[in-house]
Design an enzyme around this catalytic site. Structure first.
Site, short mmCIF file in Angstrom:
data_model
loop_
_atom_site.label_atom_id
_atom_site.label_comp_id
_atom_site.label_asym_id
_atom_site.label_seq_id
_atom_site.Cartn_x
_atom_site.Cartn_y
_atom_site.Cartn_z
N ASN A 55 29.29 54.36 43.00
CA ASN A 55 30.57 54.08 42.37
C ASN A 55 30.56 54.41 40.87
OD1 ASN A 55 33.19 53.14 42.19
ND2 ASN A 55 32.65 50.96 42.27
N HIS A 99 35.57 38.30 50.26
CA HIS A 99 35.80 37.98 48.85
C HIS A 99 37.14 37.28 48.66
CE1 HIS A 99 33.11 41.35 46.98
NE2 HIS A 99 32.50 40.72 47.97
N ARG A 119 33.10 34.23 49.58
CA ARG A 119 32.73 34.31 48.17
C ARG A 119 33.91 33.87 47.33
NH1 ARG A 119 31.36 39.63 44.47
NH2 ARG A 119 33.61 39.51 44.19
N TYR A 147 35.82 40.02 36.31
CA TYR A 147 35.25 40.62 37.52
C TYR A 147 35.61 39.81 38.77
CZ TYR A 147 32.21 41.48 41.36
OH TYR A 147 31.77 41.73 42.63
N ASP A 169 29.27 35.16 42.74
CA ASP A 169 28.59 36.28 42.09
C ASP A 169 28.67 36.12 40.57
OD1 ASP A 169 27.53 38.71 41.34
OD2 ASP A 169 28.76 39.90 42.72
N HIS A 227 27.35 38.27 38.53
CA HIS A 227 27.48 39.65 38.04
C HIS A 227 26.70 39.91 36.76
CE1 HIS A 227 29.84 43.47 38.66
NE2 HIS A 227 29.65 43.05 39.89
N GLU A 244 24.70 34.68 43.18
CA GLU A 244 24.25 36.08 43.15
C GLU A 244 24.14 36.60 41.72
OE1 GLU A 244 26.98 38.54 45.30
OE2 GLU A 244 26.24 40.38 44.37
N GLU A 287 21.74 44.13 44.16
CA GLU A 287 22.67 45.22 44.52
C GLU A 287 22.49 46.46 43.66
OE1 GLU A 287 26.39 43.08 43.96
OE2 GLU A 287 26.86 44.32 42.24
N ARG A 327 19.64 41.72 48.10
CA ARG A 327 21.03 42.19 48.06
C ARG A 327 21.18 43.71 48.10
NH1 ARG A 327 25.38 41.27 49.10
NH2 ARG A 327 26.60 41.46 47.21
N HIS A 374 24.32 44.47 50.53
CA HIS A 374 25.52 44.75 49.72
C HIS A 374 26.55 45.51 50.56
CE1 HIS A 374 27.17 46.56 45.71
NE2 HIS A 374 27.65 45.35 45.90
N ASP A 414 33.03 49.93 47.96
CA ASP A 414 32.46 51.20 47.48
C ASP A 414 31.27 51.66 48.33
OD1 ASP A 414 32.09 48.87 45.40
OD2 ASP A 414 30.25 50.02 45.14
N GLU A 459 27.71 41.14 53.43
CA GLU A 459 28.97 41.22 52.68
C GLU A 459 29.89 42.21 53.39
OE1 GLU A 459 28.53 42.98 48.80
OE2 GLU A 459 30.19 41.81 47.98
N TRP A 517 28.63 43.85 32.49
CA TRP A 517 29.82 43.68 33.33
C TRP A 517 29.42 43.31 34.74
CZ3 TRP A 517 32.00 46.00 37.71
CH2 TRP A 517 33.32 45.53 38.01
O1 EZ4 Z 1 30.76 45.02 41.51
O2 EZ4 Z 1 29.90 47.31 44.12
O3 EZ4 Z 1 28.75 41.72 45.20
N1 EZ4 Z 1 29.45 42.68 45.02
C1 EZ4 Z 1 29.59 43.30 43.85
C2 EZ4 Z 1 30.41 44.56 43.85
C3 EZ4 Z 1 30.09 45.47 42.65
C4 EZ4 Z 1 30.54 46.87 42.96
C5 EZ4 Z 1 30.22 47.84 41.83
O4 EZ4 Z 1 30.45 49.15 42.24
O5 EZ4 Z 1 29.08 42.84 42.85
O6 EZ4 Z 1 31.78 44.24 43.90
CO CO Z 2 27.53 41.48 43.42
#
Ligand code: EZ4
Ligand code: CO
Length: 412
Positions: free
Chosen positions: A37, A122, A147, A159, A220, A222, A246, A272, A293, A322, A326, A349, A412
């Site tokens: 991605n 999600h 999630r 996010y 998550d 992130h 996560e 991931e 992941r 994961h 994407d 997921e 991010w």
């Molecule tokens: O942000 O795959 O757990 N899932 C994630 C995803 C990531 C994307 C980034 O391309 O964190 O949504």
């Molecule tokens: Co994630």
């Protein structure tokens, strides 16, 4: 049997996907997902310029040998671009081998260890009422694990919250909300870890009060916290019994997880953005995580994922592959075959792909009552309609990025 040709197909139905299609001299075809991605065309160039010429005339049955050859002969090891390219070859060759055997791929990986694969979806909302609606809608769709991501008071865009995502790119051009974040430049979001740490426990308290103690809930982080912040969050979420937390820290520093682990019994999931077993070495050996992941698509394919998960099994660590949108349907199918076969499966997921994506990729895997199943078609069970793919040309797509309120760039 010999590899006759290999083509790289780029298409953007709902979002960008890169697919490798290998065809043998006796007409069998295999598909592999190579979608990275936001950096899609780097993998396209890696495959077309450096990998495809090496495949022609080779025996497609020699999966392990081909994997080792691509990994070692490159000299420059690892990295997401290289490992996504190798993954596409590995998965396409498994697809061919399973078709040649006349079996669904999971049979070649040891056969089914369960009836179906528990998936999580999600749910998100900019505030609690919107989040509750989203959770209810996921429950109505059959999801049995969810999630939870929400907006944070004071932050504009964050996010994982669909309705709150930035609607305007930095170009001045307006975008309708595009879940694929296809944009000419990266969209800027804002972040404040202290505000997030204050807010999140109250969200989980409200969700547990509304939906009860049974529903598996995930979250998550992130990659946004320092180790001590992550430890604090894990501890403050303990009363709400998460299935996992996560990516609580950017886990390049594996030893940082020792500190998090010392302070909390909230289960941890990481990986991931990892692409080899080496990214997990300390995490697995020291039992610093509970779930792996990685995506099949970004970790070199089914062959190395099976090895990582077998290694993790020695430490009672389970899979949590994961599977955001994407990951293409080809990458999802590969994950679901592996999930069904391994003993130490944890959860998968799964976000549903859009209608245009399903028009391009016909899939045999199913989602019923919260469980995925890869289906019984020989191979992966996914076909790619090249004519439909041709209707959706590649579009530039950058992931968003974060700045703190003083302008500092943040993870991010
Ligand atoms: O942000 O795959 O757990 N899932 C994630 C995803 C990531 C994307 C980034 O391309 O964190 O949504
Ligand atoms: Co994630």
């Amino acid at each position: 049997m010999k590899i006759d040709r290999a083509e790289v197909i780029v298409t953007s139905p709902d979002r960008n996907f890169v697919t490798l299609k290998i065809t043998t001299d006796d007409g069998l075809t295999g598909l592999g997902d190579a979608t990275l991605n936001g950096r899609e065309l780097a993998v396209v160039a890696y495959l077309t310029e450096h990998v495809v010429p090496l495949l022609i005339g080779k025996d497609p049955h020699r999966i392990e040998d081909t994997w080792q050859f691509l990994y070692r002969s490159a000299y420059w090891r690892r990295g997401p671009v290289t490992m996504a390219a190798i993954a596409a070859v590995d998965v396409a060759l498994w697809d061919i081998k399973a078709k040649a055997a006349g079996m669904p791929l999971y049979q070649l990986l040891g056969g089914a260890s369960r009836e179906g694969v528990l998936a999580y979806g999600h749910a998100s909302g900019k505030d609690i009422p919107e989040l509750f609606d989203s959770i209810r809608s996921h429950l109505d769709q059959g999801y049995r694990a969810i999630r939870v991501q929400t907006g944070v008071p004071g932050l504009k865009s964050i996010y994982g919250v669909a309705s709150n995502a930035a609607a305007e790119g930095n170009t001045g051009r307006r975008y309708d909300y595009d879940p694929a974040q296809r944009a000419d430049l990266p969209v800027e979001e804002d972040w404040d870890t202290r505000a997030y740490l204050r807010h999140l426990p109250s969200v989980f308290e409200a969700v547990r009060a509304e939906f009860g103690p049974e529903l598996p809930l995930l979250h998550d982080g992130h990659h946004r916290m320092t180790p001590i912040q992550a430890a604090k969050l894990g501890k403050s979420l303990e009363p709400y019994d998460l299935f996992w937390l996560e990516d609580c820290t950017p886990a390049e520093n594996q030893k940082a997880l020792r500190l998090v682990r010392q302070h909390t019994t909230t289960p941890l999931a990481i990986g991931e953005v990892f692409n080899t077993v080496w990214d997990y070495q300390t995490l697995i050996e020291e039992q610093l995580i509970d779930y792996v992941r990685s995506a099949v698509t970004h970790t070199g394919g089914i062959s190395p994922m099976k090895k990582i998960l077998d290694y993790a099994a020695q430490y009672q660590i389970r899979s949590g592959i994961h599977g955001p949108t994407d990951i293409s349907p080809v990458g999802m199918a590969a994950a679901v075959h592996l999930d069904l076969a391994i003993h130490n499966f944890g959860i998968q997921e799964y976000m549903k792909h859009g209608e245009m994506t399903n028009e391009v990729f016909q899939q045999s895997f199913t989602f019923n009552d919260g469980y995925l199943h890869p289906g019984e078609r020989p191979g992966l069970g996914v076909d790619l309609d090249v004519d439909a793919a041709g209707k959706y040309p590649y579009q530039t797509a950058y992931l968003p990025f974060n700045r703190l309120h003083d302008g500092t760039v943040h993870d991010w």
